[in-house]
Design an enzyme around this catalytic site. Structure first.
Site, mmCIF file in Angstrom:
data_model
loop_
_atom_site.group_PDB
_atom_site.id
_atom_site.type_symbol
_atom_site.label_atom_id
_atom_site.label_comp_id
_atom_site.label_asym_id
_atom_site.label_seq_id
_atom_site.Cartn_x
_atom_site.Cartn_y
_atom_site.Cartn_z
ATOM 1 N N PRO A 9 0.782 -1.234 0.000
ATOM 2 C CG PRO A 9 -0.167 -1.152 2.096
ATOM 3 C CD PRO A 9 0.495 -2.081 1.142
ATOM 4 C CG ASN A 10 -0.365 4.362 1.215
ATOM 5 O OD1 ASN A 10 -1.319 4.875 0.633
ATOM 6 N ND2 ASN A 10 -0.456 3.853 2.424
ATOM 7 N NE ARG A 17 -0.149 13.303 -2.049
ATOM 8 C CZ ARG A 17 -0.451 13.601 -3.317
ATOM 9 N NH1 ARG A 17 0.500 13.918 -4.164
ATOM 10 N NH2 ARG A 17 -1.703 13.571 -3.729
ATOM 11 C CE1 TYR A 22 8.966 5.178 2.957
ATOM 12 C CE2 TYR A 22 7.358 6.971 2.930
ATOM 13 C CZ TYR A 22 7.858 5.815 3.508
ATOM 14 O OH TYR A 22 7.275 5.292 4.622
ATOM 15 C CG ASN A 73 8.439 -2.170 0.130
ATOM 16 O OD1 ASN A 73 7.929 -2.269 1.243
ATOM 17 N ND2 ASN A 73 9.027 -1.063 -0.298
ATOM 18 C CB ALA A 76 1.615 0.000 6.264
ATOM 19 C CG HIS A 79 5.439 -2.430 10.122
ATOM 20 N ND1 HIS A 79 6.755 -2.794 10.217
ATOM 21 C CD2 HIS A 79 5.404 -1.430 9.184
ATOM 22 C CE1 HIS A 79 7.485 -2.034 9.403
ATOM 23 N NE2 HIS A 79 6.683 -1.203 8.757
ATOM 24 C CD GLU A 97 10.889 -7.720 6.055
ATOM 25 O OE1 GLU A 97 11.072 -8.821 6.612
ATOM 26 O OE2 GLU A 97 10.612 -6.680 6.688
ATOM 27 C CG HIS A 99 11.319 -2.490 4.479
ATOM 28 N ND1 HIS A 99 9.951 -2.458 4.380
ATOM 29 C CD2 HIS A 99 11.625 -3.615 5.158
ATOM 30 C CE1 HIS A 99 9.447 -3.518 4.989
ATOM 31 N NE2 HIS A 99 10.448 -4.235 5.468
ATOM 32 N NE ARG A 106 10.450 5.900 8.335
ATOM 33 C CZ ARG A 106 9.440 5.729 7.477
ATOM 34 N NH1 ARG A 106 9.492 4.746 6.599
ATOM 35 N NH2 ARG A 106 8.404 6.536 7.486
#
Ligand code: CA2
Length: 144
Positions: A9-10, A17, A22, A73, A76, A79, A97, A99, A106
């Site tokens: 997501p996102n 943004r 990022y 990836n 969210a 987690h 995995e 990121h 973070r």
């Protein structure tokens, strides 16, 4: 070797943004880099993004018999998602995995991954290069 890149997501907002977190590359630009590098390494790539948890679960399940490695990836869902963890575990395909950001630098809620323990390895913190490093890992480490 066939490698399935899945993005959660996102990640469709990359480059549009929050570039301070990022970076400025869009997901399409990252995909283009991955495809170019994969061609050099002789690997075949499928690259997808979804905002839906269940769609990630479906894609992971459908990878059986069709892909040698998954690069994930999960954004969210990394987690939070027991469903994605169970799908990785059930499908039995080596999964890397990844990121963009170093999640351990973070917020604390990003320090816990529900998927790491069912993944072959983890790459985090190298921005778009995390994708290229995962491609290298897939080809050099997992290819037999
Ligand atoms: O660093 C990563 O790659 C993450 O998987 C990105 C996720 C985050 O929830 C993880 O903790 C770490 C968030 C992806 C959202 O991407 C955006 C891109 C541009 C603007 C807003 C969000």
């Amino acid at each position: 070797m066939k490698i399935l890149f899945l993005n959660g997501p996102n990640l469709n907002l990359l480059g549009l943004r929050e570039p301070e977190i990022y970076g400025s590359a869009t997901l399409a630009q990252i995909e283009a880099k991955v495809r170019k590098h994969a061609a050099k390494l002789g690997a075949e790539v499928d690259f997808r993004q979804t905002n839906l948890e269940g769609e990630l679960v479906n894609w992971i399940q459908q990878a059986r018999g069709n892909f040698d490695v998954i690069v994930l990836n999960a954004a969210a869902y990394t987690h939070t998602s027991v469903a994605i963890r169970d799908a990785i575990s059930a499908v039995g395909i080596p999964t890397i995995e990844i990121h963009l950001s170093n999640v351990h630098r973070r917020e604390e809620f990003r320090h816990k991954s529900l998927i790491s323990s069912v993944c072959r390895g983890i790459i985090a913190g190298f921005g778009p290069n995390s994708y290229l490093l995962a491609l290298e890992a897939a080809v050099n480490d997992i290819r037999n």
